[in-house]
Design a protein around this motif. Structure first.
Motif, PDB file in Angstrom:
ATOM      1  N   GLY A 250       0.715  -1.067  -0.002  1.00 40.34           N
ATOM      2  CA  GLY A 250       0.127  -0.142   0.202  1.00 40.34           C
ATOM      3  C   GLY A 250       0.910   1.308  -0.023  1.00 40.34           C
ATOM      4  N   ARG A 251       1.899   1.277   1.008  1.00 35.12           N
ATOM      5  CA  ARG A 251       2.786   2.646   0.712  1.00 35.12           C
ATOM      6  C   ARG A 251       3.542   2.681  -0.349  1.00 35.12           C
ATOM      7  NH1 ARG A 251       2.254   6.579   3.261  1.00 35.12           N
ATOM      8  NH2 ARG A 251       1.923   5.608   5.391  1.00 35.12           N
ATOM      9  N   ALA A 252       3.864   1.537  -1.212  1.00 33.97           N
ATOM     10  CA  ALA A 252       4.500   1.785  -2.238  1.00 33.97           C
ATOM     11  C   ALA A 252       3.524   2.233  -3.581  1.00 33.97           C
ATOM     12  CB  ALA A 252       5.216   0.471  -2.879  1.00 33.97           C
ATOM     13  N   GLY A 253       2.236   1.875  -3.327  1.00 38.54           N
ATOM     14  CA  GLY A 253       1.205   2.554  -4.262  1.00 38.54           C
ATOM     15  C   GLY A 253       1.266   4.020  -3.984  1.00 38.54           C
ATOM     16  N   THR A 254       1.079   4.407  -2.881  1.00 37.42           N
ATOM     17  CA  THR A 254       0.963   5.765  -2.405  1.00 37.42           C
ATOM     18  C   THR A 254       1.941   6.577  -2.977  1.00 37.42           C
ATOM     19  OG1 THR A 254      -0.565   5.103  -0.436  1.00 37.42           O
ATOM     20  CG2 THR A 254       0.437   7.334  -0.387  1.00 37.42           C
ATOM     21  N   THR A 255       3.224   6.046  -2.623  1.00 38.85           N
ATOM     22  CA  THR A 255       4.397   6.760  -3.084  1.00 38.85           C
ATOM     23  C   THR A 255       4.495   6.783  -4.545  1.00 38.85           C
ATOM     24  OG1 THR A 255       5.603   5.533  -1.090  1.00 38.85           O
ATOM     25  CG2 THR A 255       6.962   6.493  -2.958  1.00 38.85           C
ATOM     26  N   ALA A 256       4.183   5.657  -5.086  1.00 44.35           N
ATOM     27  CA  ALA A 256       4.195   5.785  -6.555  1.00 44.35           C
ATOM     28  C   ALA A 256       3.337   6.882  -7.169  1.00 44.35           C
ATOM     29  CB  ALA A 256       4.103   4.518  -7.321  1.00 44.35           C
ATOM     30  N   ALA A 257       2.258   6.978  -6.632  1.00 44.40           N
ATOM     31  CA  ALA A 257       1.073   7.790  -7.081  1.00 44.40           C
ATOM     32  C   ALA A 257       1.584   9.201  -6.597  1.00 44.40           C
ATOM     33  CB  ALA A 257      -0.270   7.354  -6.368  1.00 44.40           C
ATOM     34  N   THR A 268       0.883   2.302 -12.749  1.00 44.73           N
ATOM     35  CA  THR A 268       0.780   0.985 -13.288  1.00 44.73           C
ATOM     36  C   THR A 268       1.427  -0.055 -12.087  1.00 44.73           C
ATOM     37  OG1 THR A 268       3.004   0.702 -14.175  1.00 44.73           O
ATOM     38  CG2 THR A 268       1.079   1.813 -15.520  1.00 44.73           C
ATOM     39  N   ALA A 269       1.144  -1.240 -12.140  1.00 42.43           N
ATOM     40  CA  ALA A 269       1.546  -2.262 -11.010  1.00 42.43           C
ATOM     41  C   ALA A 269       2.954  -2.117 -11.094  1.00 42.43           C
ATOM     42  CB  ALA A 269       0.981  -3.526 -11.663  1.00 42.43           C
ATOM     43  N   LEU A 270       3.700  -2.034 -12.252  1.00 39.56           N
ATOM     44  CA  LEU A 270       5.036  -2.108 -12.510  1.00 39.56           C
ATOM     45  C   LEU A 270       5.714  -0.937 -11.657  1.00 39.56           C
ATOM     46  CD1 LEU A 270       7.563  -3.863 -13.434  1.00 39.56           C
ATOM     47  CD2 LEU A 270       7.380  -2.725 -15.386  1.00 39.56           C
ATOM     48  N   ASP A 271       4.929   0.232 -11.671  1.00 41.80           N
ATOM     49  CA  ASP A 271       5.115   1.485 -10.885  1.00 41.80           C
ATOM     50  C   ASP A 271       5.438   1.165  -9.357  1.00 41.80           C
ATOM     51  OD1 ASP A 271       5.339   3.170 -12.970  1.00 41.80           O
ATOM     52  OD2 ASP A 271       3.292   3.692 -12.890  1.00 41.80           O
ATOM     53  N   VAL A 272       4.491   0.483  -8.969  1.00 41.13           N
ATOM     54  CA  VAL A 272       4.462   0.107  -7.527  1.00 41.13           C
ATOM     55  C   VAL A 272       5.521  -0.869  -7.194  1.00 41.13           C
ATOM     56  CG1 VAL A 272       2.832  -1.205  -5.922  1.00 41.13           C
ATOM     57  CG2 VAL A 272       1.810   0.235  -7.604  1.00 41.13           C
ATOM     58  N   ALA A 273       5.761  -1.912  -7.999  1.00 39.96           N
ATOM     59  CA  ALA A 273       6.776  -2.554  -7.795  1.00 39.96           C
ATOM     60  C   ALA A 273       8.113  -2.022  -7.761  1.00 39.96           C
ATOM     61  CB  ALA A 273       6.839  -3.630  -8.900  1.00 39.96           C
ATOM     62  N   GLU A 274       8.397  -1.002  -8.419  1.00 44.94           N
ATOM     63  CA  GLU A 274       9.745  -0.250  -8.490  1.00 44.94           C
ATOM     64  C   GLU A 274       9.813   0.663  -7.349  1.00 44.94           C
ATOM     65  OE1 GLU A 274       9.456   1.441 -12.390  1.00 44.94           O
ATOM     66  OE2 GLU A 274      10.285  -0.090 -13.421  1.00 44.94           O
ATOM     67  N   ALA A 275       8.557   1.078  -6.866  1.00 42.70           N
ATOM     68  CA  ALA A 275       8.729   1.984  -5.698  1.00 42.70           C
ATOM     69  C   ALA A 275       9.001   0.884  -4.629  1.00 42.70           C
ATOM     70  CB  ALA A 275       7.304   2.737  -5.603  1.00 42.70           C
ATOM     71  N   LEU A 276       8.789  -0.340  -4.238  1.00 45.32           N
ATOM     72  CA  LEU A 276       8.912  -1.040  -3.335  1.00 45.32           C
ATOM     73  C   LEU A 276      10.403  -0.896  -2.454  1.00 45.32           C
ATOM     74  CD1 LEU A 276       7.152  -4.067  -4.318  1.00 45.32           C
ATOM     75  CD2 LEU A 276       6.868  -3.017  -2.200  1.00 45.32           C
ATOM     76  N   ALA A 277      11.418  -0.852  -3.190  1.00 44.96           N
ATOM     77  CA  ALA A 277      12.659  -0.964  -2.942  1.00 44.96           C
ATOM     78  C   ALA A 277      12.958   0.303  -1.938  1.00 44.96           C
ATOM     79  CB  ALA A 277      13.956  -0.703  -3.903  1.00 44.96           C
ATOM     80  N   GLY A 278      12.694   1.565  -2.118  1.00 55.24           N
ATOM     81  CA  GLY A 278      12.694   2.791  -1.542  1.00 55.24           C
ATOM     82  C   GLY A 278      11.633   2.687  -0.181  1.00 55.24           C
ATOM     83  N   VAL A 279      10.511   1.984  -0.421  1.00 57.22           N
ATOM     84  CA  VAL A 279       9.713   1.943   0.878  1.00 57.22           C
ATOM     85  C   VAL A 279      10.295   1.264   1.951  1.00 57.22           C
ATOM     86  CG1 VAL A 279       7.387   1.060   1.677  1.00 57.22           C
ATOM     87  CG2 VAL A 279       7.509   2.472  -0.462  1.00 57.22           C
ATOM     88  N   VAL A 280      10.755  -0.272   1.489  1.00 57.84           N
ATOM     89  CA  VAL A 280      11.549  -1.110   2.354  1.00 57.84           C
ATOM     90  C   VAL A 280      12.694  -0.449   3.003  1.00 57.84           C
ATOM     91  CG1 VAL A 280      12.850  -3.267   2.426  1.00 57.84           C
ATOM     92  CG2 VAL A 280      10.653  -3.094   0.973  1.00 57.84           C
ATOM     93  N   ALA A 281      13.417   0.459   2.199  1.00 56.97           N
ATOM     94  CA  ALA A 281      14.709   0.966   2.894  1.00 56.97           C
ATOM     95  C   ALA A 281      14.296   1.950   3.900  1.00 56.97           C
ATOM     96  CB  ALA A 281      15.370   1.740   1.917  1.00 56.97           C
ATOM     97  N   SER A 282      12.992   2.860   3.621  1.00 55.52           N
ATOM     98  CA  SER A 282      12.793   3.618   4.795  1.00 55.52           C
ATOM     99  C   SER A 282      12.126   3.049   5.735  1.00 55.52           C
ATOM    100  CB  SER A 282      11.619   4.698   4.175  1.00 55.52           C
ATOM    101  OG  SER A 282      10.412   3.939   4.066  1.00 55.52           O
ATOM    102  N   VAL A 283      11.435   2.090   5.783  1.00 50.96           N
ATOM    103  CA  VAL A 283      10.768   1.198   6.978  1.00 50.96           C
ATOM    104  C   VAL A 283      11.980   0.553   7.733  1.00 50.96           C
ATOM    105  CG1 VAL A 283       9.408  -0.759   7.663  1.00 50.96           C
ATOM    106  CG2 VAL A 283       8.629   0.863   5.993  1.00 50.96           C
ATOM    107  N   ALA A 284      13.037   0.116   6.903  1.00 49.73           N
ATOM    108  CA  ALA A 284      14.373  -0.369   7.642  1.00 49.73           C
ATOM    109  C   ALA A 284      15.018   0.463   8.656  1.00 49.73           C
ATOM    110  CB  ALA A 284      15.116  -1.199   6.598  1.00 49.73           C
ATOM    111  N   ASP A 285      15.000   1.793   8.267  1.00 45.20           N
ATOM    112  CA  ASP A 285      15.572   2.819   9.387  1.00 45.20           C
ATOM    113  C   ASP A 285      14.843   2.565  10.779  1.00 45.20           C
ATOM    114  OD1 ASP A 285      16.972   3.559   7.401  1.00 45.20           O
ATOM    115  OD2 ASP A 285      15.574   5.526   6.740  1.00 45.20           O
ATOM    116  N   THR A 286      15.780   2.748  11.635  1.00 45.41           N
ATOM    117  CA  THR A 286      15.072   2.751  12.895  1.00 45.41           C
ATOM    118  C   THR A 286      14.491   3.698  13.503  1.00 45.41           C
ATOM    119  OG1 THR A 286      17.321   3.777  13.864  1.00 45.41           O
ATOM    120  CG2 THR A 286      17.376   1.380  13.818  1.00 45.41           C
ATOM    121  N   GLU A 287      14.302   4.902  12.787  1.00 47.80           N
ATOM    122  CA  GLU A 287      13.349   6.061  13.010  1.00 47.80           C
ATOM    123  C   GLU A 287      12.532   6.216  11.795  1.00 47.80           C
ATOM    124  OE1 GLU A 287      13.112   7.243  15.947  1.00 47.80           O
ATOM    125  OE2 GLU A 287      14.604   6.500  16.979  1.00 47.80           O
TER     126      GLU A 287
END
Length: 293
Positions: A250-257, A268-287
């Motif tokens: 959901g966050r990847a979709g929101t980020t892409a849009a 598009t669905a591929l836009d969502v997939a491509e946004a995932l890496a950045g979302v995962v990286a942001s969530v992996a941050d401790t803050e």
């Protein structure tokens, strides 16, 4: 359900497995996918892309040659030979009516194994079978078909969020599987009744192929968790993993849009997939920022 039952970015951060210097590709998780078809090869491409972007250690794809060719052109690091995996995604981009007897046997073998399985789309007719820990990912119409197989009534077309949550819990209890009911608000329920809502998405996600992306995200998270899992984590652990996958999706979709303007824009669905890496990286941050929480 209440706002207190909402799965958040902070919840996702606690579940998401971040690699360390001692990891290798196997300890980070190996995901197997039996998805896509000659008619719908793109579903396989999207699921594989999403799994890689979520951070799995290896992806194995087993499917039609047309889908394999497209996947290798897009993601050449994908392995297209059978071998060791720690979780499966099955059914995306397939049609049970066109399933061969060989494919039926392969799917049933997966469902009667011990590895966790994300069951989507064209494999949901098999959702009530098997001994494997399962996450079912139906939309409302698919849920009705699963419920009919279990002898349960259909979900009303105008069902509110509470009714949807009740239906997800009832289906999970009857099937022995974790149920992720897709929608504007996604509901996750486990067989024991643990239930959460995920509302991190955007209406722009209502487009073809985003469900295939979701399957790849959840599969990657389950594979990563399974690589280091202890037996006592059991089937109930799948609820938190599925909720984390839904939140990231959901966050990847929101980020892409959101890249297209304050109100969002067509993705598009591929836009969502491509946004995932950045979302995962942001969530992996401790803050996490207040926005991500």
């Amino acid at each position: 359900m209440t706002e207190a039952d909402t799965w958040t970015g902070e919840d996702a951060r606690r579940i998401l497995r971040v690699p360390t210097s001692t990891d290798d590709k196997y300890s980070r998780g190996v995901l197997g996918l039996r998805t896509g078809s000659t008619a719908y090869p793109g579903a396989a491409v999207l699921g594989v892309e999403a799994a890689w972007r979520t951070g799995v250690g290896m992806v194995r794809y087993l499917g039609p040659s047309r889908a394999q060719d497209l996947i290798l052109a897009r993601r050449p690091e994908t392995v297209t030979a059978d071998g060791r995996v720690q979780a499966w995604v099955i059914g995306s981009g397939t049609d049970a009516a066109d399933r061969s007897s060989e494919e039926e046997a392969a799917l049933r073998s997966i469902l009667y194994d011990a590895l966790p399985v994300v069951v989507d789309a064209g494999a949901l007719d098999l959702a009530t079978f098997g001994t494997a820990p399962r996450i079912l990912t139906p939309h409302a119409r698919e849920l009705d078909r699963v419920r009919a197989a279990l002898g349960l009534p259909a979900l009303a077309r105008d069902a509110d969020e509470l009714a949807r949550a009740d239906a997800a819990r009832e289906t999970a209890a009857a099937s022995g599987a974790t149920v992720l009911l897709k929608g504007a608000v996604t509901v996750i329920a486990t067989p024991a009744g643990w239930t959460r809502r995920v509302a991190s998405g955007t209406p722009w996600l209502a487009t073809a192929g985003t469900g295939d992306v979701l399957g790849g995200v959840i599969g990657a998270i389950v594979a990563g968790a399974s690589a280091g899992a202890s037996p006592e984590q059991g089937v109930e652990r799948l609820g938190a993993l599925a909720a984390t996958g839904a939140w990231l999706h959901g966050r990847a979709g929101t980020t892409a849009a959101g890249r297209l303007g304050v109100a969002g824009g067509p993705i598009t669905a591929l836009d969502v997939a491509e946004a995932l890496a950045g979302v995962v990286a942001s969530v992996a941050d401790t803050e996490l920022s207040g926005h991500d929480r």
